[in-house]
Design a protein around this motif. Structure first.
Motif, PDB file in Angstrom:
ATOM      1  N   VAL A 189       0.866  -1.186   0.000  1.00 43.96           N
ATOM      2  CA  VAL A 189       0.000   0.000   0.000  1.00 43.96           C
ATOM      3  C   VAL A 189       0.901   1.234   0.000  1.00 43.96           C
ATOM      4  O   VAL A 189       1.661   1.457   0.943  1.00 43.96           O
ATOM      5  N   ARG A 190       0.817   2.005  -1.080  1.00 44.27           N
ATOM      6  CA  ARG A 190       1.711   3.152  -1.259  1.00 44.27           C
ATOM      7  C   ARG A 190       0.964   4.467  -1.032  1.00 44.27           C
ATOM      8  O   ARG A 190      -0.094   4.687  -1.610  1.00 44.27           O
ATOM      9  N   PHE A 191       1.567   5.325  -0.217  1.00 47.26           N
ATOM     10  CA  PHE A 191       1.031   6.649   0.060  1.00 47.26           C
ATOM     11  C   PHE A 191       1.959   7.698  -0.549  1.00 47.26           C
ATOM     12  O   PHE A 191       3.178   7.520  -0.573  1.00 47.26           O
ATOM     13  N   LEU A 192       1.366   8.803  -1.001  1.00 51.34           N
ATOM     14  CA  LEU A 192       2.158   9.879  -1.595  1.00 51.34           C
ATOM     15  C   LEU A 192       1.674  11.222  -1.065  1.00 51.34           C
ATOM     16  O   LEU A 192       0.472  11.468  -0.981  1.00 51.34           O
ATOM     17  N   LEU A 193       2.617  12.086  -0.714  1.00 55.18           N
ATOM     18  CA  LEU A 193       2.332  13.462  -0.332  1.00 55.18           C
ATOM     19  C   LEU A 193       3.085  14.370  -1.303  1.00 55.18           C
ATOM     20  O   LEU A 193       4.312  14.280  -1.416  1.00 55.18           O
ATOM     21  N   ILE A 194       2.342  15.211  -2.029  1.00 55.77           N
ATOM     22  CA  ILE A 194       2.946  16.177  -2.948  1.00 55.77           C
ATOM     23  C   ILE A 194       2.684  17.585  -2.424  1.00 55.77           C
ATOM     24  O   ILE A 194       1.536  17.981  -2.233  1.00 55.77           O
ATOM     25  N   ALA A 195       3.756  18.325  -2.174  1.00 58.87           N
ATOM     26  CA  ALA A 195       3.633  19.707  -1.688  1.00 58.87           C
ATOM     27  C   ALA A 195       5.026  20.300  -1.597  1.00 58.87           C
ATOM     28  O   ALA A 195       6.028  19.576  -1.719  1.00 58.87           O
ATOM     29  N   ARG A 196       5.089  21.612  -1.413  1.00 57.67           N
ATOM     30  CA  ARG A 196       6.360  22.166  -0.952  1.00 57.67           C
ATOM     31  C   ARG A 196       6.633  21.524   0.406  1.00 57.67           C
ATOM     32  O   ARG A 196       5.719  21.363   1.217  1.00 57.67           O
ATOM     33  N   MET A 197       7.883  21.170   0.648  1.00 58.50           N
ATOM     34  CA  MET A 197       8.199  20.477   1.892  1.00 58.50           C
ATOM     35  C   MET A 197       8.269  21.477   3.051  1.00 58.50           C
ATOM     36  O   MET A 197       9.331  21.970   3.433  1.00 58.50           O
ATOM     37  N   LEU A 198       7.083  21.776   3.591  1.00 61.23           N
ATOM     38  CA  LEU A 198       6.929  22.703   4.712  1.00 61.23           C
ATOM     39  C   LEU A 198       6.300  21.968   5.887  1.00 61.23           C
ATOM     40  O   LEU A 198       5.365  21.186   5.699  1.00 61.23           O
ATOM     41  N   TYR A 199       6.758  22.260   7.079  1.00 60.28           N
ATOM     42  CA  TYR A 199       6.144  21.655   8.271  1.00 60.28           C
ATOM     43  C   TYR A 199       4.682  22.078   8.390  1.00 60.28           C
ATOM     44  O   TYR A 199       3.851  21.318   8.900  1.00 60.28           O
ATOM     45  N   ASP A 200       4.346  23.301   7.906  1.00 60.67           N
ATOM     46  CA  ASP A 200       2.949  23.749   7.939  1.00 60.67           C
ATOM     47  C   ASP A 200       2.043  22.862   7.098  1.00 60.67           C
ATOM     48  O   ASP A 200       0.818  22.844   7.286  1.00 60.67           O
ATOM     49  N   LYS A 201       2.624  22.155   6.144  1.00 63.04           N
ATOM     50  CA  LYS A 201       1.856  21.240   5.296  1.00 63.04           C
ATOM     51  C   LYS A 201       1.664  19.869   5.973  1.00 63.04           C
ATOM     52  O   LYS A 201       1.096  18.953   5.380  1.00 63.04           O
ATOM     53  N   ALA A 215       6.911   0.474  11.252  1.00 58.96           N
ATOM     54  CA  ALA A 215       7.290  -0.456  12.316  1.00 58.96           C
ATOM     55  C   ALA A 215       6.285  -1.597  12.437  1.00 58.96           C
ATOM     56  O   ALA A 215       6.638  -2.724  12.782  1.00 58.96           O
ATOM     57  N   LYS A 216       5.032  -1.318  12.139  1.00 57.05           N
ATOM     58  CA  LYS A 216       3.967  -2.318  12.277  1.00 57.05           C
ATOM     59  C   LYS A 216       3.789  -3.168  11.027  1.00 57.05           C
ATOM     60  O   LYS A 216       3.567  -4.381  11.112  1.00 57.05           O
ATOM     61  N   TYR A 217       3.890  -2.534   9.843  1.00 54.51           N
ATOM     62  CA  TYR A 217       3.562  -3.243   8.596  1.00 54.51           C
ATOM     63  C   TYR A 217       4.776  -3.519   7.709  1.00 54.51           C
ATOM     64  O   TYR A 217       4.643  -4.211   6.688  1.00 54.51           O
ATOM     65  N   GLY A 218       5.924  -2.985   8.078  1.00 54.17           N
ATOM     66  CA  GLY A 218       7.151  -3.259   7.340  1.00 54.17           C
ATOM     67  C   GLY A 218       7.074  -2.902   5.870  1.00 54.17           C
ATOM     68  O   GLY A 218       6.619  -1.816   5.499  1.00 54.17           O
ATOM     69  N   ASP A 219       7.504  -3.836   5.019  1.00 60.21           N
ATOM     70  CA  ASP A 219       7.544  -3.584   3.578  1.00 60.21           C
ATOM     71  C   ASP A 219       6.160  -3.626   2.927  1.00 60.21           C
ATOM     72  O   ASP A 219       6.041  -3.434   1.715  1.00 60.21           O
ATOM     73  N   GLY A 220       5.134  -3.855   3.727  1.00 61.28           N
ATOM     74  CA  GLY A 220       3.770  -3.860   3.190  1.00 61.28           C
ATOM     75  C   GLY A 220       3.222  -2.463   2.961  1.00 61.28           C
ATOM     76  O   GLY A 220       2.145  -2.302   2.379  1.00 61.28           O
ATOM     77  N   VAL A 221       3.975  -1.446   3.430  1.00 64.09           N
ATOM     78  CA  VAL A 221       3.564  -0.060   3.215  1.00 64.09           C
ATOM     79  C   VAL A 221       4.762   0.755   2.728  1.00 64.09           C
ATOM     80  O   VAL A 221       5.916   0.431   3.022  1.00 64.09           O
ATOM     81  N   GLU A 222       4.460   1.787   1.992  1.00 68.53           N
ATOM     82  CA  GLU A 222       5.503   2.678   1.481  1.00 68.53           C
ATOM     83  C   GLU A 222       4.998   4.113   1.534  1.00 68.53           C
ATOM     84  O   GLU A 222       3.841   4.382   1.182  1.00 68.53           O
ATOM     85  N   PHE A 223       5.863   5.017   1.975  1.00 62.61           N
ATOM     86  CA  PHE A 223       5.487   6.423   2.128  1.00 62.61           C
ATOM     87  C   PHE A 223       6.417   7.286   1.270  1.00 62.61           C
ATOM     88  O   PHE A 223       7.628   7.272   1.457  1.00 62.61           O
ATOM     89  N   GLN A 224       5.820   8.012   0.341  1.00 59.72           N
ATOM     90  CA  GLN A 224       6.583   8.813  -0.602  1.00 59.72           C
ATOM     91  C   GLN A 224       6.332  10.303  -0.386  1.00 59.72           C
ATOM     92  O   GLN A 224       5.252  10.703   0.060  1.00 59.72           O
ATOM     93  N   LEU A 225       7.337  11.109  -0.712  1.00 63.83           N
ATOM     94  CA  LEU A 225       7.242  12.573  -0.678  1.00 63.83           C
ATOM     95  C   LEU A 225       7.728  13.120  -2.007  1.00 63.83           C
ATOM     96  O   LEU A 225       8.734  12.646  -2.561  1.00 63.83           O
ATOM     97  N   LEU A 226       7.028  14.131  -2.520  1.00 64.90           N
ATOM     98  CA  LEU A 226       7.428  14.759  -3.769  1.00 64.90           C
ATOM     99  C   LEU A 226       7.199  16.257  -3.650  1.00 64.90           C
ATOM    100  O   LEU A 226       6.100  16.693  -3.290  1.00 64.90           O
ATOM    101  N   GLY A 227       8.225  17.038  -3.953  1.00 64.05           N
ATOM    102  CA  GLY A 227       8.068  18.487  -3.890  1.00 64.05           C
ATOM    103  C   GLY A 227       9.371  19.172  -3.514  1.00 64.05           C
ATOM    104  O   GLY A 227      10.342  18.523  -3.094  1.00 64.05           O
TER     105      GLY A 227
END
Length: 382
Positions: A189-201, A215-227
């Motif tokens: 399950v892949r998640f993506l966040l696209i934005a300027r990399m701001l803490y306010d975002k 830590a819970k799901y290991g390689d079963g999840v992936e978290f991506q950032l773009l911006g």
């Protein structure tokens, strides 16, 4: 030929967010002049058929001397090119370009794409920004808002008369470019966040939630950032911070892209835990158009993109726990259920956020401004 000028704090923004508006203005027979700081996208604006003029804008800074110089530079440019109508995007352009435009007797159409931290903070900078909004926006001929809460805030604070305000469905989305693209069922399950990399975002909350779920799901999840990372903003994520997260194995940083549809196509869910006063986030509109479920905050601008439980989930502001809970709901949902949520996203975008709605409103507003200028000219010369 009627001169319609369009301004922003980056050429990148004009090309990526207003390309089709520029093309539509050109197709209507207007001369289009794009004004922004020069970057690698300035030439692309010229390739569209627009004339490009550079202006210095310290987009994330609070130095009043630099801002005065920006105003003076706009004034010099407008005194020379004599625009009939000026379309402004992004905060400093809405303020300083408006003031310069009116001194040069141009009509002004502004776009309030969210109010950032201006009406959240009580710092001297925020108070000054509110004052400058009040001075400048009362001189506008049309103000477009991307959500009703921002429009109400402006009216309640007497920053503009209701007669010149209107609502847009965000910046809209090109439904021919962003098409339905179901994710593959490959067990991740892949998640993506696209934005300027701001803490306010909400970048920090996203990373913390990702750490717990990895830590819970290991390689079963992936978290991506773009911006863009390391931008000129007090809330910016630094390049070393980003690299540390990547080295820790929490997130994959994808850099920046002119073809975000390729990145969106590969993921199961789009995320934006922003507590910034958004307009309507472009990334959520584009992801929705591509048939992706959405997890975002119950926040101004963000909540407009989600029917909670139908095409995604709303989480609490500034809450890593709430964000992680909604992301886990998405992980535990079956692949087919996620696809159905994505189909509901596409239908919502088609109904409410088609870019052509935005373009038509701009074309009509430009025509109204020109008709008003012609009427005033005739009256003055009777």
């Amino acid at each position: 030929m009627v001169n319609v000028t369009i301004t922003s704090n980056t050429s990148w923004y004009l090309y990526n967010f207003r390309k089709n508006t520029i093309l539509s203005l050109l197709n209507e027979g207007y001369q289009v002049i794009a004004i922004a700081p020069e970057d690698s996208y300035s030439k692309k604006l010229e390739d569209l058929g627009a004339q490009f003029i550079h202006v210095d804008i310290d987009q994330g800074g609070t130095n009043p001397v630099k801002d005065i110089k920006t105003f003076i530079n706009f004034l010099k440019i407008y005194s020379k090119i004599k625009p009939e109508v000026v379309l402004n995007f992004t905060p400093k352009n809405n303020i300083y370009s408006t003031l310069a435009s009116k001194l040069c007797k141009a009509k002004v159409i502004n776009n309030i794409a969210g109010l950032g931290m201006v009406f959240i903070n009580e710092s001297i900078t925020a108070k000054l920004a509110r004052f400058l909004y009040k001075v400048s926006q009362r001189k506008s001929d049309k103000i477009f808002f991307q959500n009703e809460e921002d429009r109400k805030l402006f009216l309640d604070n007497k920053l503009a008369d209701v007669s010149i305000t209107d609502r847009l469905p965000g910046s809209g989305v090109d439904l021919t470019r962003f098409t339905l693209q179901p994710a593959a069922d490959d067990g991740v399950v892949r998640f993506l966040l696209i934005a300027r990399m701001l803490y306010d975002k909400g970048i920090g909350h996203y990373v913390d939630a990702a750490r717990a779920l990895k830590a819970k799901y290991g390689d079963g999840v992936e978290f991506q950032l773009l911006g863009f990372v390391g931008v000129n903003n007090p809330s910016a994520v630094t390049k070393p911070e980003m690299q540390a997260w990547v080295d820790e194995g929490i997130v994959n940083y994808l850099g920046v892209s002119d073809s975000v549809e390729e990145d969106i196509a590969n993921v199961d869910c789009m995320v934006l835990p922003s507590f910034y006063r958004e307009g309507v986030p472009k990334s959520l509109l584009e992801a929705g158009a591509m048939g992706k479920p959405i997890v975002t905050t119950d926040n101004v601008g963000c909540r407009e993109t989600v029917d909670d439980g139908i095409n995604g989930y709303l989480c609490e502001l500034r809450s890593t726990e709430s964000l992680a809970e909604k992301l886990e709901l998405m992980i535990q949902t079956t692949h087919e259920q996620r696809l159905e949520m994505g189909r509901q996203s596409r239908l919502k975008i088609e109904r409410e956020f088609d870019e052509q709605i935005v373009i038509n409103k701009y074309l009509n507003a430009v025509k109204e401004c020109l008709e008003d200028k012609e009427y005033v000219f005739v009256e003055q010369n009777k």
